[in-house]
Design an enzyme around this catalytic site. Sequence first.
Site, PDB file in Angstrom:
ATOM      1  N   ASN A 107      -5.761  42.849  16.056  1.00 19.38           N
ATOM      2  CA  ASN A 107      -5.096  44.035  15.502  1.00 19.38           C
ATOM      3  C   ASN A 107      -5.108  45.141  16.548  1.00 19.38           C
ATOM      4  O   ASN A 107      -5.948  46.044  16.528  1.00 19.38           O
ATOM      5  CB  ASN A 107      -5.809  44.475  14.227  1.00 19.38           C
ATOM      6  CG  ASN A 107      -5.779  43.397  13.164  1.00 19.38           C
ATOM      7  OD1 ASN A 107      -4.989  42.464  13.241  1.00 19.38           O
ATOM      8  ND2 ASN A 107      -6.632  43.518  12.173  1.00 19.38           N
ATOM      9  N   TYR A 108      -4.148  45.072  17.470  1.00 19.98           N
ATOM     10  CA  TYR A 108      -4.238  45.836  18.716  1.00 19.98           C
ATOM     11  C   TYR A 108      -4.374  47.341  18.493  1.00 19.98           C
ATOM     12  O   TYR A 108      -5.120  48.010  19.204  1.00 19.98           O
ATOM     13  CB  TYR A 108      -3.006  45.538  19.578  1.00 19.98           C
ATOM     14  CG  TYR A 108      -3.138  46.029  20.998  1.00 19.98           C
ATOM     15  CD1 TYR A 108      -4.174  45.586  21.817  1.00 19.98           C
ATOM     16  CD2 TYR A 108      -2.231  46.936  21.520  1.00 19.98           C
ATOM     17  CE1 TYR A 108      -4.302  46.034  23.113  1.00 19.98           C
ATOM     18  CE2 TYR A 108      -2.346  47.384  22.827  1.00 19.98           C
ATOM     19  CZ  TYR A 108      -3.380  46.938  23.625  1.00 19.98           C
ATOM     20  OH  TYR A 108      -3.505  47.396  24.908  1.00 19.98           O
ATOM     21  N   SER A 109      -3.674  47.883  17.502  1.00 21.61           N
ATOM     22  CA  SER A 109      -3.776  49.329  17.274  1.00 21.61           C
ATOM     23  C   SER A 109      -5.188  49.743  16.875  1.00 21.61           C
ATOM     24  O   SER A 109      -5.583  50.899  17.076  1.00 21.61           O
ATOM     25  CB  SER A 109      -2.777  49.775  16.199  1.00 21.61           C
ATOM     26  OG  SER A 109      -3.009  49.092  14.981  1.00 21.61           O
ATOM     27  N   ASP A 110      -5.962  48.803  16.334  1.00 21.48           N
ATOM     28  CA  ASP A 110      -7.358  49.098  15.983  1.00 21.48           C
ATOM     29  C   ASP A 110      -8.209  49.381  17.215  1.00 21.48           C
ATOM     30  O   ASP A 110      -9.297  49.971  17.103  1.00 21.48           O
ATOM     31  CB  ASP A 110      -7.980  47.922  15.224  1.00 21.48           C
ATOM     32  CG  ASP A 110      -7.506  47.842  13.788  1.00 21.48           C
ATOM     33  OD1 ASP A 110      -6.673  48.677  13.392  1.00 21.48           O
ATOM     34  OD2 ASP A 110      -7.960  46.943  13.064  1.00 21.48           O
ATOM     35  N   PHE A 111      -7.743  48.939  18.379  1.00 22.71           N
ATOM     36  CA  PHE A 111      -8.505  49.150  19.607  1.00 22.71           C
ATOM     37  C   PHE A 111      -7.956  50.315  20.427  1.00 22.71           C
ATOM     38  O   PHE A 111      -8.463  50.605  21.509  1.00 22.71           O
ATOM     39  CB  PHE A 111      -8.510  47.859  20.433  1.00 22.71           C
ATOM     40  CG  PHE A 111      -9.124  46.704  19.701  1.00 22.71           C
ATOM     41  CD1 PHE A 111     -10.485  46.495  19.727  1.00 22.71           C
ATOM     42  CD2 PHE A 111      -8.343  45.864  18.937  1.00 22.71           C
ATOM     43  CE1 PHE A 111     -11.064  45.449  19.028  1.00 22.71           C
ATOM     44  CE2 PHE A 111      -8.901  44.809  18.229  1.00 22.71           C
ATOM     45  CZ  PHE A 111     -10.265  44.604  18.272  1.00 22.71           C
TER      46      PHE A 111
END
Length: 416
Positions: free
Chosen positions: A171-175
Amino acid sequence: MVQQVFQGIKVADFSWVGVGPQVARELAEHGATVVRAESHRHPDTLRLLMPIKDFQSGIDRSGFGACYNTNKYGMSVDLSTPQGKEVAKRLVKWADIVADSMTPGTMAKWGLSYESCREIKPDIIYYSTCQMGQKGPFATFGGYGMFGTSYAGYCHLLGWPYGSPLPTINNYSDFIAPWYLCATLILALLHRRKTGQGIYLDQSQVEAGINFLGPTILDYTINGRTQCRAGNQDPHSAPHSIYACLGQNRWVAISVSSDKEWDCFCQAIGSPEWVKSPKFSTFLSRKKHEDELDRLITEWTKDYTPEQVMDIMQQSGVAAGVVRTAEDLFNDPQLNHREHFRFLDHDVIGRMAYNAPAYHLSKTPNHIWKPGPCLGGDNKYVYNEILGYSEDEIADMIVDGVITTDADVTEVLREQ
């Protein structure tokens, strides 16, 4: 022990899953006292995700759930009950910062909106992080980072030419989103120190993710060009891909972005006859015949380990890197030198590795001393020492179901 940068800061963490808890974790690992409020009746999603200890289900067996909450104290409380709401208000009164990552309206339902918390603590700093932000036509759009990265445009760019879009592996936006909040929280704390005033921070995780697509957005804005899927290729480099190496499922990434680097690359692989072909004499011709180029490079890399290829390329001035496995990371001498992996003993999971922050503060270094708490694992300390409840009051709240316990975990959750 050296005093840490957030020493004395107190955080009431009502957030869950990824972004909200990670922000609070960064504060905790640099000295803040963070209390995480959860319920056995509705446990955090991360508590149910792999990897889990011995592949046996349980709300305290997920390594994923534990690693997002180091240095925090864990309390359990049912916020749907009147007394549970009063417990939460007492926690807010104790805190300097309130953390929220629920769908807009959820905290207000519990009497914990920013306006309500400000009545309890006028100088409270309150951060909300969700997919779309607190207001607007799509504000109540719920979901996880996989939806956020898709909505932000990432999946449109991932995949092979003429193929369908692919989801990000994580979940790229979480990073991305946590670091915007961390920086803004520091400013909020400085603002409060200077003015005595609290503040409300409203973050859209989708908007945070869009920031990392700046070049793609500018290309459309300035040139009217919509970028699409290109596999492992890059418009400004050739070759640019990952290549199979000696060993089982071992790979290396190589990128050549100029004619000078191409000459260095050719010398590094021994200048075989095919590199002299007109097909590869210029950047444009290499791009035109890129699939053939990648196949020929693989014929060379397959006889070397990825580490050997990386060393050969880097010594020749060509960008290259090993595609690391988890085992590689744990054996990496640079990460070990920086003490990136910290081992702590979890009450249920046992000895487990936790990621340390990727940055080191010279005067106020991080200190990771406490594994992610079991659900309600610090109830006695939090209710008694921090919130000031007596033993009899605590016992009554357990009987009344205000303080949830393992007995409140439903059979469905136990089996997940």
